[in-house]
Design an enzyme around this catalytic site. Structure first.
Site: not given
Ligand SMILES: [Zn+2]
Length: 377
Positions: A143, A268
């Site tokens: 990110h 995830d």
């Protein structure tokens, strides 16, 4: 040739402090202090499982070192690197920019150790010391953009490694496949106008960052066509992910003909992850891993390097990561997924029409990638 493996105790000592899951504790606003969700626990349990199952002895350990300023500044602005260091030097730590990216004391150096470890793993692959490799690092990176940390990420490890591969190792074309359930927005942004780095992100639509990773984000300028996004609807399981692999990821890699494949390996998307709503099981990651290893064998002499990203269920993520790592190493350990009886039925739902529609929309864009001849040795 064997598989390289990067890990270090300092990766576990990156201190995300007291929080309430995602956000800083704020007692006067009713937010009680607790653990930050990006804690060392999951990463530590992955490493322990890799050791306990016997796989560790077949991996080639690569001792990390801190990324140099030259390596960092190929990707990040000087102002951001300085900000990160200043936050890291504070007694109580700070934040890397968005309020969701805690910086503990010494975290700047640990983040540099993560990026440097990945850089050295890529070098080991380039020099033929290992065929492929996995860097079990913290803090994560995908990110982080050029000028800010974001979403628990401090330094964009994969971007630093990609630029190193291009500038120091002579790999002209680098593909990044991001299977973390969140959008690989930082990596995409860094290479958005650059056709020499293909970024592909499979992620849950609209999960994190909000309003990021739509199929219409397809690169710009010279890089138009070289950012691919597959925003998968919540509830997507193995059938959707494998359809995306076969309809988008593999055809895109075949057209792009990378010299090196980097994988942002987040786990995830598992069915029990607290930060997303997808339905994968450990065997799903095994199959994704196998397809990527096969693609690397077919396209770039097996050169594939995976960097650990997200994955927040401490008891299930280790089995997902182990399955993926076994595919890289070509070794099956005696440890099978102990949750398979519950997890595999979750993951094995059929491909639903709205999932197929989302994937096929991305598949139309693959043809924008110009076919090219692989120029590296
Ligand atoms: Zn994630």
């Amino acid at each position: 040739m064997p598989t390289g493996y990067v890990h270090h105790p300092h990766y576990l000592w990156h201190d995300t402090g007291t929080s309430a899951g995602l956000i800083p504790a704020a007692p006067l606003a009713g937010v009680a202090p607790g653990a930050h969700i990006e804690s060392p626990d999951t990463t530590r349990r992955i490493h322990e499982l890799v050791h306990a199952c016997g796989l560790l002895r077949d991996l080639v350990p690569i001792e990390p070192r801190q990324a140099t300023m030259v390596e960092l500044l190929r990707v990040h602005t000087g102002a951001y690197v300085q900000h990160l260091q200043e936050q890291s030097d504070l007694r109580g730590g700070g934040d890397a920019g968005d309020g969701f990216s805690p910086v503990g004391r010494g975290s700047a150096e640990i983040a540099r150790l993560a990026a440097g470890g990945l850089v050295d793993l890529v070098t080991a692959v380039a020099e033929g010391d290992v065929t492929n490799g996995y860097a079990l690092l913290r803090p994560p990176g995908h990110h982080a953009t050029a000028d800010t940390g974001m979403g628990f990420c401090l330094i964009n490890n994969i971007a630093v490694a990609a630029r190193h591969a291009q500038e120091e190792l002579g790999f002209a074309r680098v593909a990044v496949v991001d299977v973390d359930v969140h959008h690989g927005n930082g990596t995409q942004a860094i290479f958005y106008t650059d056709p020499s780095v293909l970024t592909i992100s499979l992620h849950q639509a609209g999960c994190f960052p909000p309003d990021s990773g739509g199929v219409e984000e397809n690169g710009a300028g010279d890089g138009l066509g070289y950012a691919l996004n597959v925003p998968l609807p919540p509830g997507s399981g193995q059938a959707a992910y494998l359809h995306a692999m076969h309809q988008v990821v593999l055809p895109a890699l075949d057209r792009f003909t990378p010299d090196l494949i980097l994988v942002a390996a987040g786990f995830d998307g598992n069915a029990w992850d607290p930060l997303a709503r997808q339905m994968l099981c450990a065997d799903s990651y095994r199959q994704i891993g196998r397809l990527l290893v096969d693609a690397a064998d077919r396209l770039c002499h097996g050169r594939l390097v995976a960097a650990h990203e997200g994955g927040y269920n401490p008891w299930y993520v280790p089995h997902c990561a182990l399955a993926f790592l076994e595919e890289l190493a070509g070794i099956t350990t005696p440890v099978t997924d102990p949750y398979a009886a519950i997890a595999e039925p979750y993951a094995s739902g059929p491909l639903l029409p709205h999932q197929r529609e989302a994937i096929d929309e991305a598949a139309y864009l693959v043809d924008r990638i110009a076919t090219a001849t692989n120029t590296a040795a």
